[in-house]
Each structure stands twice: as structure tokens, then as C-alpha cells.
Design a protein around this motif. Structure first.
Motif, mmCIF file in Angstrom:
data_model
loop_
_atom_site.group_PDB
_atom_site.id
_atom_site.type_symbol
_atom_site.label_atom_id
_atom_site.label_comp_id
_atom_site.label_asym_id
_atom_site.label_seq_id
_atom_site.Cartn_x
_atom_site.Cartn_y
_atom_site.Cartn_z
ATOM 1 N N LEU A 136 0.801 -1.227 0.000
ATOM 2 C CA LEU A 136 0.000 0.000 0.000
ATOM 3 C C LEU A 136 0.831 1.273 0.000
ATOM 4 N N HIS A 137 1.914 1.282 0.735
ATOM 5 C CA HIS A 137 2.730 2.480 0.903
ATOM 6 C C HIS A 137 4.181 2.150 0.616
ATOM 7 N N THR A 138 4.812 2.965 -0.213
ATOM 8 C CA THR A 138 6.228 2.782 -0.503
ATOM 9 C C THR A 138 7.014 3.895 0.163
ATOM 10 N N ILE A 139 8.057 3.499 0.874
ATOM 11 C CA ILE A 139 8.915 4.453 1.573
ATOM 12 C C ILE A 139 10.255 4.493 0.866
ATOM 13 N N ASP A 140 10.678 5.687 0.504
ATOM 14 C CA ASP A 140 11.917 5.912 -0.229
ATOM 15 C C ASP A 140 13.080 5.995 0.750
ATOM 16 N N LEU A 141 13.900 4.950 0.788
ATOM 17 C CA LEU A 141 15.017 4.897 1.718
ATOM 18 C C LEU A 141 16.273 5.556 1.166
ATOM 19 N N THR A 142 16.113 6.380 0.130
ATOM 20 C CA THR A 142 17.211 7.245 -0.293
ATOM 21 C C THR A 142 17.078 8.598 0.412
ATOM 22 N N GLN A 143 15.935 8.820 1.036
ATOM 23 C CA GLN A 143 15.698 10.058 1.790
ATOM 24 C C GLN A 143 16.389 9.980 3.143
ATOM 25 N N SER A 144 16.451 11.086 3.840
ATOM 26 C CA SER A 144 17.107 11.136 5.145
ATOM 27 C C SER A 144 16.390 10.244 6.155
ATOM 28 N N ALA A 145 17.118 9.856 7.189
ATOM 29 C CA ALA A 145 16.536 9.044 8.257
ATOM 30 C C ALA A 145 15.355 9.778 8.902
ATOM 31 N N GLU A 146 15.481 11.074 9.067
ATOM 32 C CA GLU A 146 14.405 11.873 9.668
ATOM 33 C C GLU A 146 13.139 11.811 8.810
ATOM 34 N N TYR A 147 13.314 11.954 7.501
ATOM 35 C CA TYR A 147 12.181 11.916 6.576
ATOM 36 C C TYR A 147 11.515 10.530 6.596
ATOM 37 N N VAL A 148 12.325 9.489 6.569
ATOM 38 C CA VAL A 148 11.794 8.119 6.554
ATOM 39 C C VAL A 148 11.032 7.827 7.840
ATOM 40 N N LEU A 149 11.601 8.201 8.978
ATOM 41 C CA LEU A 149 10.909 7.959 10.243
ATOM 42 C C LEU A 149 9.594 8.738 10.300
ATOM 43 N N GLU A 150 9.610 9.973 9.845
ATOM 44 C CA GLU A 150 8.375 10.767 9.811
ATOM 45 C C GLU A 150 7.349 10.116 8.883
ATOM 46 N N SER A 151 7.786 9.580 7.763
ATOM 47 C CA SER A 151 6.874 8.885 6.836
ATOM 48 C C SER A 151 6.244 7.676 7.515
ATOM 49 N N ILE A 152 7.046 6.904 8.222
ATOM 50 C CA ILE A 152 6.528 5.724 8.933
ATOM 51 C C ILE A 152 5.523 6.157 9.997
#
Length: 157
Positions: A136-152
Motif C-alpha cells: 500500500l505504501h512505498t517508503i523511499d530509503l534514499t531520503q534522510s533518516a528523519e524523513y523516513v521515520l516521519e513517513s513511517i
């Protein structure tokens, strides 16, 4: 509103070991926000702990399938020093751990385990550096750790 704590599961082999610096940053950032990091791996635990220490990856919990089944005496040791655990036991162990420990999300590279999970499962694709949660949701792990955690956090809260 009270801050919610995430219980984040991350596989070692095929995930952390492929991008150790990135996952060290992600784990460090998550822990700094009060979240818990569960390293959920095949093991053995002692070898994985050494590797995590070598790459300075912080975590709050660790679970190793080999050690879990050794404690339950469900491993068959072979004459050459190797061991065997039945495939169905091996494949469902991470899903059981995640359910029993209220894991909010688990990041893993193996499609084989998905059918054993009730926990949101983020299937990691190392080539594309993304993980997809339950298709359902794709998280881009080329982004910063902060961005990824906020996305999660945004997906789960």
C-alpha cells in the motif's frame, strides 16, 4: 496529545548489512525520539551483536531465530556442526515475535515471511532502496533518516 512510541523491527541479513550507515542513522534517530528498535534476525545473536557493535548501530532489543529455537530445544544439530530448523518453524518465527512484542512495523527483505505476519511488513528492496508496506505504501530509503521515520509515523499514526 501524547507522543506514541513505535516498536520498529529491522532484519539484519539483507537489510542492515546492505546499508549499515543508513540504518545506523535511522535507528539512532528513532531511539532519540523515544522509539524502540528490535533487531529481528536469523542469528546467532552473539555474532549479530558483534556486527552491530562494529557498525555502531544502536538498538533496544534483539531477537535471533537460532537462539529462540535452541532455547526450546527445537534444533537438530548435525554431525558436521551445522544445524537444522524445520522451514515452517524458521519462517514463522519473526511473525510470532512481532505479534507477541507488539511490533508496529517490521522491515525485512524476504517475501517468504510475509504470510506469517499480522504486523505491518515493509518489504525491503535493496536495488531500488525502498520498502513497501503491505503493498500500500512505498517508503523511499534514499531520503534522510528523519524523513523516513516521519513517513513511517504518518502511515502508522
Amino acid at each position: 496529545m501524547k507522543h506514541k512510541i513505535l516498536e520498529i523491527g529491522i532484519d539484519y541479513h539483507g537489510v542492515i548489512d546492505h546499508r549499515p550507515r543508513y540504518f545506523s542513522d535511522l535507528c539512532r534517530h528513532a531511539i532519540s525520539k523515544g522509539h524502540h528498535i528490535h533487531i529481528i534476525t536469523g542469528g546467532p545473536k552473539s555474532a549479530v551483536i558483534k556486527k552491530l557493535d562494529d557498525i555502531h548501530l544502536p538498538y533496544t532489543h534483539i531477537f535471533a531465530i537460532v537462539d529462540y529455537y535452541a532455547s526450546k530445544k527445537e534444533i537438530q544439530y548435525l554431525a558436521n556442526g551445522d544445524f537444522h530448523i524445520a522451514d515452517d518453524l524458521w519462517n514463522k518465527a519473526k511473525g510470532i515475535y512481532c505479534l507477541e512484542h507488539n511490533i508496529s512495523i517490521h522491515i525485512d527483505d524476504s517475501q517468504e515471511y510475509i504470510k506469517w505476519f499480522k504486523t505491518p511488513y515493509c518489504l525491503y528492496n535493496d536495488n531500488e532502496q525502498v520498502c513497501t508496506i503491505n503493498k500500500l505504501h512505498t517508503i523511499d530509503l534514499t531520503q534522510s533518516a528523519e524523513y523516513v521515520l516521519e513517513s513511517i509515523e504518518n502511515i502508522l499514526f
